[in-house]
Design a protein around this motif. Structure first.
Motif, PDB file in Angstrom:
ATOM      1  N   HIS A  16      48.907  17.693  -1.967  1.00  0.00           N
ATOM      2  CA  HIS A  16      49.730  18.653  -1.238  1.00  0.00           C
ATOM      3  C   HIS A  16      51.147  18.110  -1.083  1.00  0.00           C
ATOM      4  N   ASP A  17      51.279  16.786  -0.965  1.00  0.00           N
ATOM      5  CA  ASP A  17      52.582  16.138  -0.838  1.00  0.00           C
ATOM      6  C   ASP A  17      52.628  14.950  -1.801  1.00  0.00           C
ATOM      7  N   THR A  19      55.030  13.216  -3.067  1.00  0.00           N
ATOM      8  CA  THR A  19      55.943  12.128  -2.703  1.00  0.00           C
ATOM      9  C   THR A  19      55.312  11.200  -1.674  1.00  0.00           C
ATOM     10  N   ALA A  20      54.670  11.769  -0.671  1.00  0.00           N
ATOM     11  CA  ALA A  20      54.021  10.946   0.356  1.00  0.00           C
ATOM     12  C   ALA A  20      52.888  10.118  -0.233  1.00  0.00           C
ATOM     13  N   LEU A  21      52.090  10.723  -1.118  1.00  0.00           N
ATOM     14  CA  LEU A  21      50.990   9.979  -1.731  1.00  0.00           C
ATOM     15  C   LEU A  21      51.518   8.880  -2.647  1.00  0.00           C
ATOM     16  N   ASP A  23      54.366   7.343  -2.285  1.00  0.00           N
ATOM     17  CA  ASP A  23      54.895   6.298  -1.393  1.00  0.00           C
ATOM     18  C   ASP A  23      53.779   5.417  -0.848  1.00  0.00           C
ATOM     19  N   LEU A  24      52.656   6.037  -0.508  1.00  0.00           N
ATOM     20  CA  LEU A  24      51.507   5.260  -0.034  1.00  0.00           C
ATOM     21  C   LEU A  24      51.055   4.269  -1.100  1.00  0.00           C
ATOM     22  N   TRP A  25      50.852   4.758  -2.329  1.00  0.00           N
ATOM     23  CA  TRP A  25      50.393   3.880  -3.406  1.00  0.00           C
ATOM     24  C   TRP A  25      51.459   2.852  -3.791  1.00  0.00           C
ATOM     25  N   SER A  27      53.398   1.387  -1.668  1.00  0.00           N
ATOM     26  CA  SER A  27      53.279   0.311  -0.682  1.00  0.00           C
ATOM     27  C   SER A  27      52.070  -0.580  -0.956  1.00  0.00           C
TER      28      SER A  27
END
Length: 76
Positions: A16-17, A19-21, A23-25, A27
C-alpha cells in the motif's frame, strides 16, 4: 564437476505504501532506496545479495485479488 550456483537476482513486492516498505528494508539491509515514479528499487547491499522492487498494490473495487506468484531463478 562442480555443482551449479543458483542465485536470487531480485524479489518484487506490492505494498500500500512502497516507499515506507522500502525504507523499512533499507534500514534492515543498509542499502539505499532508489525511487522511480510510484515504485522503489532497493539494490543489493552486498556482493551476494539480491535487489528488491516495491510497487503499489492496486486493489480494484477495494477487494483483495489473488495474483499469480512467480519465482525466477538464474543459474551462474
Amino acid at each position: 564437476m562442480t555443482a551449479p550456483h543458483i542465485a536470487l537476482g531480485a524479489i518484487n513486492l506490492e505494498a500500500h505504501d512502497p516507499t515506507a516498505l522500502a525504507d523499512l528494508w533499507a534500514s534492515v539491509t543498509g542499502a539505499t532506496p532508489s525511487p522511480g515514479g510510484d515504485s522503489v528499487y532497493l539494490p543489493p547491499a552486498a556482493a551476494n545479495g539480491f535487489g528488491m522492487f516495491f510497487r503499489p498494490l492496486y486493489l480494484p473495487h477495494h477487494r483483495l485479488v489473488e495474483r499469480p506468484r512467480l519465482l525466477q531463478v538464474t543459474k551462474s
